[in-house]
Design a protein around this motif. Structure first.
Motif, mmCIF file in Angstrom:
data_model
loop_
_atom_site.group_PDB
_atom_site.id
_atom_site.type_symbol
_atom_site.label_atom_id
_atom_site.label_comp_id
_atom_site.label_asym_id
_atom_site.label_seq_id
_atom_site.Cartn_x
_atom_site.Cartn_y
_atom_site.Cartn_z
ATOM 1 N N LEU A 13 33.101 27.917 31.979
ATOM 2 C CA LEU A 13 33.743 26.722 32.306
ATOM 3 C C LEU A 13 35.216 27.134 33.072
ATOM 4 O O LEU A 13 35.635 26.353 33.714
ATOM 5 N N SER A 14 35.778 28.262 32.500
ATOM 6 C CA SER A 14 36.999 28.638 32.751
ATOM 7 C C SER A 14 37.510 28.518 34.340
ATOM 8 O O SER A 14 38.395 28.099 34.627
ATOM 9 N N ILE A 15 36.778 29.238 34.832
ATOM 10 C CA ILE A 15 36.883 29.504 36.285
ATOM 11 C C ILE A 15 36.204 28.230 37.250
ATOM 12 O O ILE A 15 35.872 28.817 38.366
ATOM 13 N N PHE A 16 35.650 27.368 36.741
ATOM 14 C CA PHE A 16 34.704 26.440 37.319
ATOM 15 C C PHE A 16 35.760 25.896 38.414
ATOM 16 O O PHE A 16 35.026 25.305 39.424
ATOM 17 N N PRO A 17 36.939 25.525 38.138
ATOM 18 C CA PRO A 17 37.783 25.019 39.152
ATOM 19 C C PRO A 17 37.588 25.759 40.622
ATOM 20 O O PRO A 17 37.659 25.370 41.945
ATOM 21 N N GLU A 18 37.856 27.067 40.350
ATOM 22 C CA GLU A 18 37.695 28.113 41.565
ATOM 23 C C GLU A 18 36.196 28.056 42.373
ATOM 24 O O GLU A 18 35.728 28.180 43.480
ATOM 25 N N TYR A 19 35.084 27.783 41.306
ATOM 26 C CA TYR A 19 33.755 27.813 41.703
ATOM 27 C C TYR A 19 33.636 26.401 42.979
ATOM 28 O O TYR A 19 33.183 26.514 43.738
ATOM 29 N N ILE A 20 34.342 25.324 42.494
ATOM 30 C CA ILE A 20 34.107 24.056 43.029
ATOM 31 C C ILE A 20 34.714 24.290 44.327
ATOM 32 O O ILE A 20 34.374 23.870 45.493
#
Length: 498
Positions: A13-20
């Motif tokens: 979940l932690s790098i999900f903003p980058e995934y988006i």
């Protein structure tokens, strides 16, 4: 859910903003290829939704403490989340400000959003990077996107010239940074992770060698270029003047926020036993930036070049927080002032964008008598310029007050008095513009005065005017509220960091 499953979910979940951001980047490319040549607002909406979703998701997992990701190549913690949030807010406001400008000038919207998303994700990964290789890759992701953005106006000779200068000097700074990293890698016995480099240097007994000081010098030079510290600032005025105004509004702070985040991490982890050396080096660079930045800004006739030198001096002020021996108050005041600077800077460039759309110029003398022609456009700089100069009561005054006070308590005796004197100098050229707008007379003929639309701009400038004025109002309100709530903001920052 057991502890192992919970920890794994946090890591995912932690790098999900980058995934988006990456997903939205791919979506924009696919849609643009499918509807090539068509002016659609769908790309704009996708970009805004992805940035808003990234912000919401980042806030939801704010309390995650020190989560290692991708075999410890990335390290997510609360300080990194602060800078990631700054970059997302900056990207969101920049897209809101710029999209109608891009449409009115009939340039490619998809390319602009593509570079914005790539630079934003690169800056976010740069703050989370936990080894030298990842730091360099994320830094180049941000830098290459910035180079391409500076040359976004392909038919403008000044934009092409700015891109070449930016690319050549950026390549030189990257070589400095890589050489410094390679020395660290060799001296530490082959370690690349930041938290293991110091132990490696101690075990190899290379802490007092000439090579380690050479490494410090090359790393400091590479970071100074990205921060636009004197004498590594030569690219800044030309790139500011030649690049499209919305592009300058984006990377004028984006690159500096990412570089500040990396600087605090590099010099706080890798060089804890060399605080005297890098403090002196960065202190000299910050002092030179404050002096030369403000003195040269006084002589400028181009608004964008003036803001370029102003940003050089502003980064000198921010460095006082990094140099403070008390990291709790120093870093908190630095982060708070950086947030305030983002709002002030974006609001200023929103005004320049609106003015440039209608006149095709950024010459300071053309702002004469602006109050009689557009009171709304005059209202923004009347609030923003005193804040940039540090005049009370806007938020810039309280931000500088906290920054300089904690710098003085931390022992930055040479830097703080110089910062106070140079702040007074900056007040002169900011107030000069306000005086010109209210009392000046435009010497140009009536056929060439303000509000003659730029030939590159389409007839739909009313859309751009609306969106830009909304961005100016948002930044103005946020700047005022941040000044009123400066004490709670400082307290929250201190509690969050420590």
């Amino acid at each position: 859910m057991n502890n192992a499953d919970y920890f794994l979910s946090l890591r995912n979940l932690s790098i999900f903003p980058e995934y988006i951001l990456i997903l939205s980047l791919i979506t924009i490319i696919v849609i643009d290829l499918s509807y090539k040549g068509k002016d659609i607002l769908l790309l704009h909406r996708i970009s805004l939704i992805s940035l808003l979703s990234s912000i919401v998701l980042l806030l939801c997992q704010w309390e995650v403490k020190s989560v290692p990701i991708a075999p410890e190549s990335l390290q997510i913690n609360t300080p990194s989340n602060i800078f990631r949030l700054f970059l997302l807010i900056r990207s969101l406001l920049s897209v809101s400000l710029s999209v109608d400008y891009v449409r009115c000038t009939k340039t490619a919207l998809a390319e602009f959003l593509l570079f914005i998303s790539t630079a934003g994700s690169g800056g976010m990964l740069l703050r989370c990077a936990n080894d030298l290789v990842t730091i360099y890759v994320a830094s180049e992701c941000l830098s290459l996107s910035s180079y391409l953005l500076s040359g976004y106006a392909k038919k403008d000779i000044r934009s092409n010239e700015a891109t070449i200068k930016f690319l050549l000097m950026g390549g030189a700074s990257s070589s400095f940074l890589v050489y410094g990293f390679s020395l660290l890698y060799g001296l530490s016995g082959g370690e690349v992770q930041l938290n293991k480099l110091v132990d490696g240097l101690l075990s190899t007994q290379m802490c007092d060698s000439v090579a380690i000081y050479t490494s410090i010098a090359f790393v400091a030079a590479g970071m100074a270029f990205k921060l636009s510290l004197v004498p590594f600032h030569q690219w800044t005025p030309d790139v500011y003047e030649g690049s499209p105004t919305p592009v300058v509004a984006f990377f004028s702070v984006t690159s500096k926020v990412a570089a500040l985040a990396l600087s605090t991490r590099l010099f706080g982890i890798i060089f804890p036993y060399f605080s005297g050396e890098w403090h002196i080096a960065l202190g000299v660079l910050a002092t030179l930036s404050m002096i030369l930045g403000n003195l040269i800004a006084v002589t400028q006739i181009s608004m964008k070049r003036m803001l370029a030198y102003s940003s050089i001096s502003q980064i000198g002020y921010i460095m006082i927080g990094i140099l403070a021996a008390d990291p709790e108050n120093g870093y908190a005041s630095m982060i708070t002032y950086t947030f305030i600077h983002i709002l002030m800077n974006l609001g200023t460039f929103a005004r320049i964008t609106s003015f440039g759309l209608r006149t095709g110029t950024d010459n300071i003398r053309d702002y004469a008598g602006l109050y009689m022609k557009d009171p709304v456009l005059t209202f923004s700089p009347a609030l923003r310029s005193p804040s940039l100069g540090g005049i009370p009561p806007p938020s810039g005054f309280f931000g500088k007050l906290y920054l300089f006070w904690h710098g003085w308590k931390a022992g930055s005796y040479p830097s703080v008095p110089i910062a106070l004197v140079t702040s007074v100098i900056s007040i002169y050229y900011y107030l000069k513009i306000i005086k010109l707008m209210f009392t000046g007379k435009n010497e140009r003929s009536d056929t060439s005065t303000i509000y003659i639309q730029n030939s590159l701009v389409s007839s739909s400038t009313s859309i751009s005017k609306s969106s830009i004025e909304i961005a100016m109002i948002i930044c103005a309100l946020a700047s005022i509220l941040s000044g009123i709530l400066i004490d709670p903001i400082i307290g929250i920052t201190q509690n969050t960091l420590f």
